[in-house]
Write an enzyme that holds these catalytic residues in place. Structure first.
Site, PDB file in Angstrom:
ATOM      1  N   SER A 186      32.346  66.662  10.357  1.00 30.70           N
ATOM      2  CA  SER A 186      32.076  68.095  10.529  1.00 30.70           C
ATOM      3  C   SER A 186      31.540  68.682   9.217  1.00 30.70           C
ATOM      4  O   SER A 186      30.542  68.181   8.694  1.00 30.70           O
ATOM      5  CB  SER A 186      33.349  68.799  11.014  1.00 30.70           C
ATOM      6  OG  SER A 186      33.089  70.113  11.425  1.00 30.70           O
ATOM      7  N   ASP A 236      35.161  26.297  33.708  1.00 33.61           N
ATOM      8  CA  ASP A 236      34.658  25.917  35.037  1.00 33.61           C
ATOM      9  C   ASP A 236      35.036  27.000  36.042  1.00 33.61           C
ATOM     10  O   ASP A 236      36.222  27.259  36.291  1.00 33.61           O
ATOM     11  CB  ASP A 236      35.260  24.574  35.448  1.00 33.61           C
ATOM     12  CG  ASP A 236      34.604  24.005  36.708  1.00 33.61           C
ATOM     13  OD1 ASP A 236      34.054  24.791  37.508  1.00 33.61           O
ATOM     14  OD2 ASP A 236      34.655  22.775  36.896  1.00 33.61           O
ATOM     15  N   ASP A 262      37.747  26.580  38.758  1.00 36.88           N
ATOM     16  CA  ASP A 262      39.168  26.646  38.411  1.00 36.88           C
ATOM     17  C   ASP A 262      39.725  28.065  38.522  1.00 36.88           C
ATOM     18  O   ASP A 262      40.948  28.258  38.447  1.00 36.88           O
ATOM     19  CB  ASP A 262      39.392  26.142  36.978  1.00 36.88           C
ATOM     20  CG  ASP A 262      39.095  24.658  36.845  1.00 36.88           C
ATOM     21  OD1 ASP A 262      39.184  23.951  37.874  1.00 36.88           O
ATOM     22  OD2 ASP A 262      38.768  24.220  35.724  1.00 36.88           O
ATOM     23  N   ASP A 276      37.838  39.066  50.237  1.00 32.77           N
ATOM     24  CA  ASP A 276      37.455  39.233  48.837  1.00 32.77           C
ATOM     25  C   ASP A 276      37.421  37.894  48.109  1.00 32.77           C
ATOM     26  O   ASP A 276      38.003  36.903  48.558  1.00 32.77           O
ATOM     27  CB  ASP A 276      38.447  40.153  48.111  1.00 32.77           C
ATOM     28  CG  ASP A 276      38.659  41.476  48.826  1.00 32.77           C
ATOM     29  OD1 ASP A 276      37.690  41.966  49.449  1.00 32.77           O
ATOM     30  OD2 ASP A 276      39.776  42.023  48.746  1.00 32.77           O
TER      31      ASP A 276
END
Length: 476
Positions: A207, A437, A440, A448
């Site tokens: 400021s 990976d 995994d 979903d």
């Protein structure tokens, strides 16, 4: 080149400079806005506004307001000192500097000349393990003062603010020299006696303190024997901008004080929207707070005289929000003028407000948009373009609108949900638990797909078998 990269320091050097400058700046306020910051986070600017304002004044059991001596408040002054010491900085005393000007019990230095006596600055040192002085930090305080003299000091600083905008020519440019000319000479002598040069000095402020940073940079070539000409200057929320590249001016686009003056010149836009880009400024960082998000608050015009807009100016919001940008995994992809939306909502607003680019009270945003979440449970919504979204910690819900977004999940990021994921999006997992990976981690659960990394997970809502492309997932 990262968004806060400075001169030739490189990304890592610039990050270190930013962190040092922010630590010094926050210390200069001695946690003055602690009560408001905590009250705002708990209560917001809606129905909880009265409680927020009470917290700003009186504090609470977990914060200190601006009124001193409240027995149930924690000692935020002590917390401010501990924070700056944790960042590696220790105040340097007036006696060590051989300085005979006004200084208070906390070691804060006050302005020297009549008309500048309410200006305040901190001088700090960074030392190695053997106690050798490595760097000096100079932190100019913005419009305010110690709690004990807050009203009188703030009035004096407000007069300086007005004179910088409307007063004598070059008032803003000469401000630091008039207020602290003698002290800065002592600091230069002290630094030189310890084998330091101007390159070993960090100058910061917020400021009016940011104005002082720009002023000192402007004066540095010919004042104080040129000692500070190569110092490192980082200003936050400064209304002014120094000519040239000496200062990195950082601020929120929706902060009414930041860039209020064109260089140091007042014009009509100073009182309204002033989004003109400058060479030394970050021009498109938005603090997505309760005011910015609210249609009702924005019925009133954006203006420096509209006090609710000042919620974007408070130093704590700079410390938290800007540091999340610094620590973002997207940092290297952000440039000085990138559009960056930083989630700074209160807890009540966060529960039902989507963080997004509203492009409010500003020039049109162009190019990619970066959206940085908080440590809470955010609702984040991408736009129609290519967005880069980092939810942060907490259990976030992210809405994908374009199908060309990059989602970043780092470390222990919580349990997030992505709505509207498309195969053309990109999922990036960084520093997460487990192997690299994808097989995994990915599992179809009902309608979903859930990607799990230890206790953290991302649910791709409505994405079943064949809806996730391995080419669009990076695990590192």
């Amino acid at each position: 080149m990262g968004i806060f990269d400075y001169k030739n320091l490189g990304t890592e050097g610039s990050k270190t400079l930013f962190a040092d400058a922010m630590a010094i700046t926050l210390y200069s306020y001695h946690n003055l806005d602690n009560g408001f910051a905590v009250g705002y986070q708990h209560n917001g600017l809606g129905l909880g506004l009265p409680a927020t304002l009470v917290g700003a004044l009186l504090g609470s059991t977990d914060s200190q307001g601006v009124i001193p001596g409240i027995p149930w408040n924690p000692d935020s002054e002590k917390a401010a000192l501990e924070a700056v010491q944790k960042a590696g900085w220790t105040p340097i005393s007036a006696s060590a500097l051989g300085y005979a000007g006004k200084v208070d019990a906390r070691g804060t230095f006050f302005g020297e000349k009549a008309g500048y006596t309410t200006a305040q600055v901190e001088v700090l040192g960074k030392y190695d393990d053997a106690g050798k002085l490595l760097e000096i930090g100079i932190g100019f305080r913005g419009t305010s003062g110690p709690r004990e003299t807050l009203i009188s000091d703030s009035i004096g600083d407000l007069i300086s603010d007005l004179l910088a905008a409307l007063g004598p020519k070059d008032y803003a440019k000469n401000y630091a020299g008039e207020a602290f000319g003698g002290l800065l000479k002592n600091v230069a002598d002290y630094a030189g006696a310890h084998g330091l040069t101007g390159k070993d000095v960090v100058v910061s402020g917020h400021s009016l303190g940011g104005l002082a940073v720009n002023s000192m940079a402007d004066l540095s070539n010919y004042k104080w024997a040129g000692f500070y000409k190569d110092a490192n200057y980082v200003a936050y929320a400064s209304p002014t901008q120094s000519a040239g590249d000496k200062v990195l001016n950082i601020g929120y686009e929706n902060d009414p004080v930041f860039r209020a003056l064109d260089g140091s010149s007042f014009n009509l836009s100073s009182l309204g929207v002033h989004d003109k880009p400058h060479e030394s400024t970050t021009d498109n960082i938005v603090s997505f707070n309760d005011h910015y998000a609210s249609t009702l608050w924005n019925v009133l015009p954006f203006s420096i005289v509209n006090l609710p807009t000042w919620v974007s100016h408070l130093p704590t919001a700079y410390g938290d929000g800007m540091t999340r940008i610094l620590e973002s995994g997207f940092y290297d992809q952000m440039t000085r003028d990138s559009t960056v939306i930083v989630a700074n909502l209160s807890d009540p607003a966060r529960a039902n407000t989507w963080v997004q680019d509203l492009n409010r009270n500003a020039e049109p945003h162009k190019g990619n948009t970066f959206i940085i979440g908080s440590d809470g449970n955010d609702l984040i919504q991408g736009g129609n373009g290519a967005d880069f979204i980092e939810g942060g910690k907490g259990n976030d819900t992210i809405r994908d609108n374009s199908g060309h977004n990059t989602f970043l999940f780092s470390g222990h990021f919580g349990n997030d949900r992505v709505i509207g994921y498309q195969p053309t999006d990109k999922l990036v997992f960084k520093d997460v638990q487990g192997s690299t990976d994808l097989r995994d981690h990915a599992k179809v659960v009902g309608a979903d797909t859930v990607l799990t990394f230890g206790a953290d997970s991302v649910t791709l809502v409505g994405v079943g078998h064949g809806g996730l492309w391995t080419e669009g997932v990076v695990i590192g």
